[in-house]
Design an enzyme around this catalytic site. Structure first.
Site, PDB file in Angstrom:
ATOM      1  N   LYS A 280      32.718  46.201  50.625  1.00 14.79           N
ATOM      2  CA  LYS A 280      33.030  47.629  50.528  1.00 14.79           C
ATOM      3  C   LYS A 280      31.833  48.435  51.037  1.00 14.79           C
ATOM      4  O   LYS A 280      30.681  48.066  50.802  1.00 14.79           O
ATOM      5  CB  LYS A 280      33.300  48.020  49.073  1.00 14.79           C
ATOM      6  N   ARG A 354      45.471  40.755  44.216  1.00 19.15           N
ATOM      7  CA  ARG A 354      46.783  40.105  44.336  1.00 19.15           C
ATOM      8  C   ARG A 354      46.673  38.586  44.299  1.00 19.15           C
ATOM      9  O   ARG A 354      47.625  37.899  43.927  1.00 19.15           O
ATOM     10  CB  ARG A 354      47.473  40.580  45.619  1.00 19.15           C
TER      11      ARG A 354
END
Length: 506
Positions: A280, A354
């Site tokens: 990030k 996920r």
């Protein structure tokens, strides 16, 4: 945590630091709300006029303090805005009461005791005000000197006495007991979310769950990295591969001898998300301790269900990992074999939630629950779609999705039904594996939901709550919501468990 009592005492005679009253926004100025009649009478019926002179309008969230009337043992009256005056023959909504109580409690930080003379028509109202007050009084001070807020040097409000309550009435006592259980667990979830990642990792989170299980009669099973490797949990292991803090899968089982239904809650628990190799950028990783908010919500909801003794079996699955870059981290292009046996090509290591959820969903499916609900701070796309205060709800059953949205609204949580468009599934086709962990960029929140659906057992009702927006409040506090971890989805999950126990869901 703020104590709660029901009181039949007169407002004038109660020893407290303040008396809290409600004021609504009327067409011609502020209107004193029901519950404050005794206070208004002590001002010779001129309380509304005094408040208007001081600039009060009755708008939601507004706080006005003034000296208490002569003869009152409390020195201060705190008037809190409830918003618009209800229509004729109507009453103030639960959320208006909850928010007003939260605002008042926060405004009274440093006080030892306050009497709340807000509109309480029945036991449900008493529970609502109690809930708002305890949530609004919350402060995370574990890392501050002497357990006080560093900004104002004040501890949270010590006690709330609800005037107009009925201490001996069974319904009132039950409402207060429920409020205490739910708010204590929700605030514990907030504490976990706010805890710095150097102190909360998968192992220490699992330890917190284990201790709570012993306290409340919940069976807890923890799979460590060796058990995960033996069991073939490739998703959880793949996400945690780059961290020195090994992953965990925690199962919490609350069972009732009277239960006829079984709910499974699955929570994403990334205790810190750097993005992994797909790192990030600066400005996007400072609050990533909150990426375990889904697991915190599931944990809190299971414990609350146990404390309330609900007649429903509830299993919570906490998929815990830390997503870090290192020489051992999963790389973009790697293929993971999941617990279900499916293979996943990892195109972006920052789409890690996920992956851990996929393993936990398949494991939860093996028990054939009546429904599975997963909760996760899953996608920035959902924040772009719904903003910072609303979570998205996707499901493989439209009626179930509608029931969740309705339950969320009932407890004061903002949610919105979202679709699972079939045409987006093709974007996750992989030339190498059964599926990729990324698809089309547009509609990314929906793509994530479609990915998760691939790992839900056949014939099982399932819903996905993407709480990426409301899980962590980076702006100032509002209503009963503090800055920082919010405990989003806890109350919705508890309400769903209550409805299932009552036979009103599914």
């Amino acid at each position: 945590m703020t104590a709660l009592t029901l009181s039949t005492a007169a407002a004038s005679g109660l020893r407290a630091d303040a008396i809290v009253v409600g004021v609504a926004k009327g067409p011609k100025g502020p209107v004193v709300a029901p519950g404050a009649e005794a206070v208004d009478n002590a001002y010779d019926g001129s309380l509304a006029g005094i408040l208007e002179t001081l600039g009060a309008t009755g708008a939601e969230g507004e706080v006005t303090k003034l000296p208490a009337p002569s003869g009152f043992k409390a020195p201060v009256v705190v008037a809190v805005g409830l918003g618009a005056v209800p229509e004729k023959d109507d009453t103030f909504g639960a959320e208006a009461l909850r928010r007003a109580a939260g605002v008042a409690a926060r405004a009274l930080a440093g006080a030892k005791k306050a009497a709340f003379a807000l509109p309480i028509a029945d036991a449900a109202d008493a529970g609502t005000v109690a809930e708002g007050a305890r949530l609004g009084a919350y402060a995370f001070d574990a890392y501050k000197d002497n357990g006080k807020d560093a900004k104002n040097g004040k501890a949270p409000l010590g006690e709330v006495a609800l005037l107009g309550g009925k201490p001996r009435d069974a319904a009132y006592k039950a409402a207060i007991a429920r409020a205490i259980a739910v708010t204590e667990e929700l605030n514990r979830a907030r504490d976990l979310i706010n805890t710095p990642p150097n102190d909360l990792n998968p192992e220490s989170f699992a330890a917190v769950a284990t201790a709570a299980g012993k306290e409340h009669g919940i069976k807890v099973q923890v799979l460590d990295e060796k058990a995960l490797a033996k069991g073939g949990y490739g998703g959880i292991l793949g996400v945690g591969a780059g961290s020195a803090a090994a992953p965990r899968l925690v199962k919490l089982s609350y069972t009732s001898s009277k239960a006829t239904k079984h709910l499974a809650f699955v929570g994403k628990g990334i205790t810190y998300d750097s993005g992994g190799i797909s790192l990030k950028p600066a400005g996007h990783n400072e609050t990533m301790k909150c990426d375990m908010s889904g697991a915190a919500a599931v944990f809190a909801a299971v414990v609350a269900a146990a404390r309330l003794g609900l007649d429903v079996n509830v299993t919570g699955w906490l998929a815990l990992a830390e997503n870090m870059p290192s020489g051992s981290a999963t790389r973009p292009g790697d293929v993971l074999r999941m617990y279900s046996g499916k293979t996943v090509e990892v195109l972006n290591t920052d789409a890690e939630g996920r992956l851990v959820l996929a393993d936990a969903l398949w494991k939860a499916s093996e028990e054939k629950p009546d429904a599975i609900i997963d909760v996760a701070t899953l996608t920035g796309a959902m924040v772009l779609a719904l903003g910072n205060r609303t979570f998205g709800v996707m499901a493989n059953d439209d009626a179930f999705r509608a029931s969740i949205v309705e339950a969320a609204e009932e407890v004061g949580e903002q949610s919105w039904p979202m679709p699972l468009p079939e045409h987006l599934r093709k974007g996750m086709d992989s030339p190498t594996a059964d599926i990729a962990n990324m698809g089309e960029r547009m509609g990314g929140g929906l793509v994530a939901g479609l990915f998760l659906r691939e790992f839900v057992g056949e014939g099982i009702t399932w819903a996905h709550l993407d709480i990426a927006g409301p899980a962590f409040n980076e702006s100032g506090p509002f209503g009963y919501t503090p800055k920082g971890g919010t405990g989003s989805a806890v109350r919705t999950l508890v309400r769903l468990a209550e409805l299932t126990a009552a036979g009103d869901l599914g």
